[in-house]
Design an enzyme around this catalytic site. Structure first.
Site, short mmCIF file in Angstrom:
data_model
loop_
_atom_site.label_atom_id
_atom_site.label_comp_id
_atom_site.label_asym_id
_atom_site.label_seq_id
_atom_site.Cartn_x
_atom_site.Cartn_y
_atom_site.Cartn_z
N ASN A 109 0.82 -1.22 0.00
CA ASN A 109 0.00 0.00 0.00
C ASN A 109 0.85 1.27 0.00
O ASN A 109 0.57 2.21 -0.73
CB ASN A 109 -0.96 0.00 1.20
CG ASN A 109 -1.92 -1.18 1.14
OD1 ASN A 109 -1.99 -1.86 0.12
ND2 ASN A 109 -2.64 -1.42 2.22
N THR A 154 -16.16 38.84 -30.21
CA THR A 154 -16.92 38.36 -29.05
C THR A 154 -18.21 37.79 -29.64
O THR A 154 -18.68 38.29 -30.66
CB THR A 154 -17.27 39.50 -28.05
OG1 THR A 154 -18.13 40.43 -28.71
CG2 THR A 154 -16.03 40.23 -27.55
N HIS A 155 -18.73 36.73 -29.04
CA HIS A 155 -19.90 36.03 -29.60
C HIS A 155 -19.64 35.56 -31.03
O HIS A 155 -20.58 35.42 -31.82
CB HIS A 155 -21.15 36.93 -29.59
CG HIS A 155 -21.40 37.62 -28.28
ND1 HIS A 155 -22.17 37.08 -27.28
CD2 HIS A 155 -20.93 38.80 -27.81
CE1 HIS A 155 -22.20 37.92 -26.25
NE2 HIS A 155 -21.44 38.96 -26.55
N SER A 276 -9.11 13.67 -48.36
CA SER A 276 -10.33 12.88 -48.30
C SER A 276 -10.22 11.76 -49.31
O SER A 276 -9.58 11.91 -50.35
CB SER A 276 -11.52 13.78 -48.63
OG SER A 276 -12.57 13.01 -49.21
N LYS A 282 -10.15 18.25 -50.91
CA LYS A 282 -10.13 18.45 -49.46
C LYS A 282 -8.73 18.49 -48.86
O LYS A 282 -7.83 17.78 -49.27
CB LYS A 282 -10.92 17.33 -48.77
CG LYS A 282 -12.43 17.44 -48.94
CD LYS A 282 -13.04 18.70 -48.35
CE LYS A 282 -13.15 18.65 -46.87
NZ LYS A 282 -14.21 17.79 -46.36
N ASN A 284 -7.89 18.56 -44.89
CA ASN A 284 -8.58 18.57 -43.60
C ASN A 284 -7.64 18.80 -42.41
O ASN A 284 -6.52 18.30 -42.40
CB ASN A 284 -9.34 17.26 -43.41
CG ASN A 284 -10.49 17.12 -44.39
OD1 ASN A 284 -11.09 18.11 -44.79
ND2 ASN A 284 -10.78 15.89 -44.79
N GLU A 289 -8.42 18.60 -35.09
CA GLU A 289 -9.67 17.93 -34.69
C GLU A 289 -9.41 16.82 -33.68
O GLU A 289 -10.17 16.64 -32.73
CB GLU A 289 -10.36 17.36 -35.93
CG GLU A 289 -10.94 18.43 -36.84
CD GLU A 289 -11.44 17.86 -38.15
OE1 GLU A 289 -12.65 17.91 -38.38
OE2 GLU A 289 -10.63 17.34 -38.94
N TYR A 316 -6.46 1.90 2.28
CA TYR A 316 -6.38 1.36 0.92
C TYR A 316 -7.58 0.48 0.60
O TYR A 316 -8.05 -0.28 1.44
CB TYR A 316 -5.09 0.54 0.74
CG TYR A 316 -4.97 -0.06 -0.65
CD1 TYR A 316 -4.44 0.67 -1.71
CD2 TYR A 316 -5.43 -1.36 -0.92
CE1 TYR A 316 -4.37 0.13 -2.99
CE2 TYR A 316 -5.36 -1.90 -2.19
CZ TYR A 316 -4.82 -1.14 -3.22
OH TYR A 316 -4.75 -1.67 -4.48
N GLN A 321 -6.58 0.55 -7.42
CA GLN A 321 -5.75 0.05 -8.52
C GLN A 321 -6.21 0.69 -9.85
O GLN A 321 -5.46 0.74 -10.80
CB GLN A 321 -5.86 -1.47 -8.59
CG GLN A 321 -4.99 -2.11 -9.64
CD GLN A 321 -4.85 -3.60 -9.42
OE1 GLN A 321 -4.08 -4.02 -8.55
NE2 GLN A 321 -5.57 -4.40 -10.17
N LYS A 324 -4.40 4.04 -11.96
CA LYS A 324 -3.24 4.17 -12.85
C LYS A 324 -3.60 4.41 -14.31
O LYS A 324 -3.05 5.31 -14.96
CB LYS A 324 -2.35 2.94 -12.73
CG LYS A 324 -1.52 3.02 -11.47
CD LYS A 324 -0.96 1.69 -11.06
CE LYS A 324 -0.95 1.59 -9.57
NZ LYS A 324 -2.28 1.43 -8.95
N1 ARG Z 1 -1.58 -3.44 -7.54
C1 ARG Z 1 -2.06 -2.71 -6.43
C2 ARG Z 1 -2.54 -1.35 -6.84
O1 ARG Z 1 -2.22 -0.94 -7.89
C3 ARG Z 1 -0.98 -2.58 -5.41
C4 ARG Z 1 -1.43 -2.45 -4.01
C5 ARG Z 1 -2.06 -3.69 -3.57
N2 ARG Z 1 -2.34 -3.71 -2.15
C6 ARG Z 1 -3.19 -4.56 -1.64
N3 ARG Z 1 -3.36 -4.52 -0.36
N4 ARG Z 1 -3.82 -5.46 -2.36
O2 ARG Z 1 -3.23 -0.69 -6.13
#
Ligand code: ARG
Length: 460
Positions: A109, A154-155, A276, A282, A284, A289, A316, A321, A324
């Site tokens: 953790n 403006t607008h 295109s 065209k 583009n 975009e 935790y 998880q 990420k």
């Molecule tokens: N892979 C876990 C995460 O990204 C790591 C931490 C896991 N801790 C646990 N007590 N299961 O959060």
């Protein structure tokens, strides 16, 4: 065999194994995980919790693993769930019992909280570098177009004349704030969660200040529960990233409009436009975009993580998880968008004649006409009304303010004199807007100097 297999009588179901594993995406954290483990082992040894010999083996073992990962010689496995357990398992396979001592006084953790902070801290610096390059492009282009008159809106209605430099520098100012926002967040996240343990610290006599300093943090986090529960830094980053993408998206929107036949203020370089499959004529603005479109995914990343976090009890929870991928996705998006956007702006051709032509229709000098009378002694509200009446007269006659004769002007106010024509000339309207922050050359020069100074201060 799972590192945590002790209390279990059955192996993990295959579905759960895959479902639970994060190695497919958190392997990005390998460098930070190894750096964190090295600092942790060193501290354990310095505090007499780990023998010198074990520490030496661990340090060498981790260095070897790092080199092997970088050489592409390590295969991670979902059985070992995540990057933390993959590396720890590998270490023990390689150096034996010493490897088993690494996790003393630590939990995944605080380990994951540490790795993620270290990773994001570095990545923010590289986003800032990308932004500084974009700023440099904007400064360069602004310098070339300090006298390029264009309509200000403006607008989306023509409002008052400005210069292309002024328009570019508005965006440069926004990106300057984006940089400082990212740096603020980087500063605030620079506290070390390592040593928070699972949630309640540890009974070992660890030195959290040593690991914090070794890993470049300003201090250890003050509360162990907060240390493992906090994901504010990821949310702050995603917020700053969302605002930054919003700026890029507005800029993209304008570029898309500017290169349409309706505006034709710029022409994109062939290398930054696409064709295109059916319409031969065209050209583009796909890059702009896509940047505008990808803004949606970064907002999604922010909303996703906010929602993951909103009801989590301390400390935790495995939900975390899910922190990420949105952060990685936002980083990947920024790393893709900013350089290609900067290159596109750098390469585009500006068409000053078309900008000027647009600025000369639409009564952009109507305010200046009112200001002319005000400077001759008339209260602004009265002058405003007269200027408005003149605009109406022009729309009836299908002409511009400067096309009206002095006799016609004098019918509405005796204050009008021959010098009015100079006062409402497009270039005068721009040159005279010398108030601080305005589009006159003196002012855009100051803005350019300030941004160049900002860039220099950041790249020293
Ligand atoms: N892979 C876990 C995460 O990204 C790591 C931490 C896991 N801790 C646990 N007590 N299961 O959060």
């Amino acid at each position: 065999m799972k590192l945590w297999a002790g209390r279990f009588q059955k192996p993990t179901d295959e579905l759960v194994n895959d479902f639970n594993a994060s190695i497919s995406f958190d392997q990005r954290l390998y460098k930070q995980d190894i750096a964190g483990s090295k600092a942790h082992a060193q501290m354990l040894s310095d505090c007499g919790i780990l023998t010198k010999e074990d520490n030496e083996q661990i340090q060498a073992g981790l260095d070897g693993i790092l080199a092997d990962i970088e050489a592409g010689n390590v295969e991670f496995s979902a059985d070992n769930e995540d990057i933390h357990m993959n590396i720890e398992t590998l270490l023990t396979e390689r150096i034996g019992d010493a490897g088993k001592c690494l996790h003393t006084a630590r939990s995944r953790n605080d380990q994951v909280a540490l790795d993620f902070r270290l990773y994001l801290r570095d990545e923010i610096s590289s986003v800032v570098e990308n932004l500084l390059q974009l700023e440099a492009v904007l400064c360069k282009k602004a310098k070339e177009h300090q006298k390029t008159v264009m309509p200000g809106y403006t607008h989306l209605q023509r409002a008052q004349p400005i210069t292309f430099a002024q328009h570019l520098l508005a965006y440069a100012s926004m990106f300057t704030r984006d940089i400082t926002r990212l740096e603020d967040c980087q500063k605030r996240m620079n506290e070390c969660p390592l040593g928070s343990g699972a949630l309640a610290g540890t009974t070992y006599p660890i030195d959290r200040f040593e690991t914090a300093a070794a890993l470049g943090f300003d201090a250890p986090m003050r509360n162990s529960l907060d240390g493992v529960s906090d994901r504010d830094y990821a949310l702050e980053f995603l917020s700053a990233a969302s605002i930054l993408m919003m700026h890029l998206s507005r800029f993209s929107e304008e570029i898309i409009a500017w290169c349409s036949w309706e505006f034709k203020f710029v022409e994109l370089d062939d290398a930054y436009a696409t064709g295109s499959s059916i319409m031969p004529q065209k050209k583009n603005p796909d890059v702009a975009e896509l940047v505008r479109g990808k803004t949606g995914r970064v907002y999604g990343d922010l909303m996703g993580l906010l929602t993951v976090m909103k009801s989590l009890p301390l400390a935790y929870n495995k939900d975390m998880q899910e922190d990420k991928e949105p952060v990685f996705d936002a980083l990947d998006t920024l790393h893709q968008c900013i350089p290609v956007f900067a290159a596109m702006v750098d390469a585009m051709t500006v068409l000053p004649q078309n900008m000027r032509a647009a600025a000369s229709r639409g009564f952009l000098n109507a305010t200046d006409c009112a200001d002319y009378l005000t400077k001759k002694g008339m209260p602004f509200r009265d002058a405003y009304k007269i200027s408005g009446k003149l605009v109406y007269l022009c729309t009836e006659k299908n002409c511009t303010l400067e096309d009206l004769s002095l006799t016609e002007l004098k019918k509405l106010s005796p204050l009008f004199a021959p010098d009015v024509y100079e006062a409402i000339r497009l270039d005068t309207c721009v040159c005279q807007r010398k108030s601080y922050g305005g589009p006159a050359v003196e002012q855009t020069s100051m803005q350019i100097a300030a941004i160049e100074h900002f860039i220099a201060a950041h790249t020293k």
